[in-house]
Design a protein around this motif. Structure first.
Motif, mmCIF file in Angstrom:
data_model
loop_
_atom_site.group_PDB
_atom_site.id
_atom_site.type_symbol
_atom_site.label_atom_id
_atom_site.label_comp_id
_atom_site.label_asym_id
_atom_site.label_seq_id
_atom_site.Cartn_x
_atom_site.Cartn_y
_atom_site.Cartn_z
ATOM 1 N N GLY A 1 11.122 34.320 110.001
ATOM 2 C CA GLY A 1 12.120 35.352 110.235
ATOM 3 C C GLY A 1 11.886 36.167 111.496
ATOM 4 O O GLY A 1 12.667 37.071 111.805
ATOM 5 N N ALA A 2 10.810 35.858 112.236
ATOM 6 C CA ALA A 2 10.494 36.577 113.475
ATOM 7 C C ALA A 2 10.969 35.781 114.688
ATOM 8 O O ALA A 2 11.014 34.556 114.653
ATOM 9 C CB ALA A 2 8.995 36.834 113.562
ATOM 10 N N THR A 3 11.294 36.493 115.755
ATOM 11 C CA THR A 3 11.836 35.823 116.934
ATOM 12 C C THR A 3 10.845 35.683 118.089
ATOM 13 O O THR A 3 11.077 34.901 119.012
ATOM 14 C CB THR A 3 13.076 36.578 117.453
ATOM 15 O OG1 THR A 3 12.713 37.938 117.733
ATOM 16 C CG2 THR A 3 14.184 36.563 116.407
ATOM 17 N N THR A 4 9.742 36.443 118.052
ATOM 18 C CA THR A 4 8.765 36.364 119.135
ATOM 19 C C THR A 4 7.375 36.086 118.560
ATOM 20 O O THR A 4 7.098 36.414 117.406
ATOM 21 C CB THR A 4 8.701 37.681 119.934
ATOM 22 O OG1 THR A 4 8.153 38.720 119.089
ATOM 23 C CG2 THR A 4 10.073 38.087 120.425
ATOM 24 N N PRO A 5 6.471 35.483 119.342
ATOM 25 C CA PRO A 5 5.111 35.235 118.880
ATOM 26 C C PRO A 5 4.393 36.515 118.451
ATOM 27 O O PRO A 5 3.637 36.508 117.476
ATOM 28 C CB PRO A 5 4.444 34.605 120.107
ATOM 29 C CG PRO A 5 5.562 33.920 120.822
ATOM 30 C CD PRO A 5 6.732 34.853 120.660
ATOM 31 N N THR A 6 4.638 37.603 119.175
ATOM 32 C CA THR A 6 4.013 38.880 118.815
ATOM 33 C C THR A 6 4.428 39.313 117.415
ATOM 34 O O THR A 6 3.590 39.683 116.580
ATOM 35 C CB THR A 6 4.400 39.980 119.825
ATOM 36 O OG1 THR A 6 3.803 39.686 121.090
ATOM 37 C CG2 THR A 6 3.927 41.343 119.356
ATOM 38 N N ILE B 1 1.340 29.934 116.576
ATOM 39 C CA ILE B 1 1.828 31.206 117.115
ATOM 40 C C ILE B 1 1.215 31.475 118.487
ATOM 41 O O ILE B 1 1.915 31.852 119.439
ATOM 42 C CB ILE B 1 1.509 32.364 116.149
ATOM 43 C CG1 ILE B 1 2.330 32.231 114.867
ATOM 44 C CG2 ILE B 1 1.783 33.720 116.815
ATOM 45 C CD1 ILE B 1 1.957 33.224 113.783
ATOM 46 N N VAL B 2 -0.107 31.282 118.592
ATOM 47 C CA VAL B 2 -0.782 31.524 119.868
ATOM 48 C C VAL B 2 -0.285 30.547 120.927
ATOM 49 O O VAL B 2 -0.026 30.932 122.082
ATOM 50 C CB VAL B 2 -2.313 31.408 119.713
ATOM 51 C CG1 VAL B 2 -2.998 31.535 121.071
ATOM 52 C CG2 VAL B 2 -2.838 32.492 118.769
ATOM 53 N N ARG B 3 -0.128 29.292 120.561
ATOM 54 C CA ARG B 3 0.359 28.292 121.522
ATOM 55 C C ARG B 3 1.758 28.651 122.007
ATOM 56 O O ARG B 3 2.060 28.560 123.206
ATOM 57 C CB ARG B 3 0.362 26.903 120.879
ATOM 58 C CG ARG B 3 0.793 25.794 121.848
ATOM 59 C CD ARG B 3 0.800 24.432 121.205
ATOM 60 N NE ARG B 3 -0.547 23.946 120.927
ATOM 61 C CZ ARG B 3 -1.054 23.725 119.719
ATOM 62 N NH1 ARG B 3 -0.297 23.965 118.653
ATOM 63 N NH2 ARG B 3 -2.271 23.270 119.574
ATOM 64 N N GLU B 4 2.621 29.069 121.089
ATOM 65 C CA GLU B 4 3.985 29.451 121.464
ATOM 66 C C GLU B 4 3.958 30.663 122.397
ATOM 67 O O GLU B 4 4.721 30.723 123.374
ATOM 68 C CB GLU B 4 4.793 29.784 120.203
ATOM 69 C CG GLU B 4 6.235 30.176 120.496
ATOM 70 C CD GLU B 4 7.004 30.561 119.242
ATOM 71 O OE1 GLU B 4 8.035 31.248 119.380
ATOM 72 O OE2 GLU B 4 6.574 30.189 118.123
ATOM 73 N N GLY B 5 3.062 31.616 122.101
ATOM 74 C CA GLY B 5 2.954 32.796 122.953
ATOM 75 C C GLY B 5 2.491 32.459 124.352
ATOM 76 O O GLY B 5 2.933 33.072 125.336
ATOM 77 N N LEU C 1 -4.627 39.631 123.764
ATOM 78 C CA LEU C 1 -3.847 38.444 124.131
ATOM 79 C C LEU C 1 -2.907 38.687 125.316
ATOM 80 O O LEU C 1 -2.296 37.752 125.827
ATOM 81 C CB LEU C 1 -3.032 37.972 122.927
ATOM 82 C CG LEU C 1 -3.805 37.401 121.741
ATOM 83 C CD1 LEU C 1 -2.838 37.073 120.597
ATOM 84 C CD2 LEU C 1 -4.592 36.162 122.139
ATOM 85 N N ALA C 2 -2.794 39.937 125.723
ATOM 86 C CA ALA C 2 -1.861 40.252 126.813
ATOM 87 C C ALA C 2 -2.249 39.515 128.087
ATOM 88 O O ALA C 2 -3.428 39.434 128.436
ATOM 89 C CB ALA C 2 -1.851 41.764 127.055
ATOM 90 N N PRO C 3 -1.266 38.992 128.833
ATOM 91 C CA PRO C 3 -1.558 38.250 130.059
ATOM 92 C C PRO C 3 -2.028 39.177 131.194
ATOM 93 O O PRO C 3 -1.828 40.378 131.133
ATOM 94 C CB PRO C 3 -0.204 37.597 130.395
ATOM 95 C CG PRO C 3 0.806 38.481 129.755
ATOM 96 C CD PRO C 3 0.164 39.008 128.497
#
Length: 205
Positions: free
Chosen positions: A87-92, A145-149, A203-205
């Motif tokens: 139900g979430a739209t972003t990896p975060t 999730i991490v890979r998608e992010g 995890l921030a770039p």
């Protein structure tokens, strides 16, 4: 997302025999009242009205019965996590929902069905296949999730993926492992949000 790995022991006896389900259901009720460790196969046989030998046609040990119950319980937690993440739209947001759902479902099980929670905790301590499959599925979801992010540019990509996932898993363990969660209930309400913030900053770039 990929399907949950099978963690239910191989069936003995006829595969389509509803007696196996009767045994599991009765055992779940018995364990809920008396606890896993205090219950014997003889106790279950008396409660169900079958002979001990007949039960052994379907399960080779009390652990195998416990495995079937534990796998069902842990699979329900995984299903709740998968629904929350979907139900979430972003990896975060997926990570936040995953962590929050894991903790809330574990806490709910602890308070609403303590004996079944105890079976899950026991399985984690003993390294039962059902517990290992549960941990592996959670790591799979986290990895996805991490890979998608990383692919979307939302998360950093310098650290090796397996190292990142392992580190996050270590942070989550005290609150998602049934054996450990019972010792962290006093901070279980605020931990998901606070630790999610910590992880996401890293995890921030």
């Amino acid at each position: 997302m990929s399907q949950t790995p099978s963690s239910v022991p191989a069936s003995r006896g006829p595969a389509d025999h509803n007696v196996r389900d009767q045994i599991v259901e009765a055992a779940g009720e018995h364990f809920s009242h008396y606890g896993y460790e205090k219950t014997t196969v003889s106790d279950l046989a008396k409660a169900i009205g079958f002979s001990k030998a007949y039960i052994y046609k379907f399960f080779d040990s009390k652990q195998a019965i416990g495995e079937a119950i534990c796998a069902k319980t842990l699979s329900a937690i995984v299903a709740a996590v998968e629904e929350a993440v979907a139900g979430a739209t972003t990896p975060t947001e997926k990570f936040r929902r995953m962590f929050k759902t894991l903790v809330s479902t574990g806490v709910s099980l602890f308070f609403n069905d303590r004996k079944l929670y105890d079976i899950a905790a026991y399985s984690a301590g003993e390294g039962w296949p059902s517990a290992r499959a549960y941990c592996e599925r959670i790591r799979q979801i986290l990895t996805e999730i991490v890979r998608e992010g990383r692919e979307s540019g939302e998360f950093e990509r310098k650290t090796p993926l397996d190292e990142t996932v392992h580190a996050i898993d270590l942070v989550m363990q005290p609150y998602v492992n049934p054996l450990l969660l019972q010792y962290n209930l006093d901070v279980a309400e605020e931990a998901p949000a606070q630790l999610s913030n910590l992880v996401l900053r890293s995890l921030a770039p």
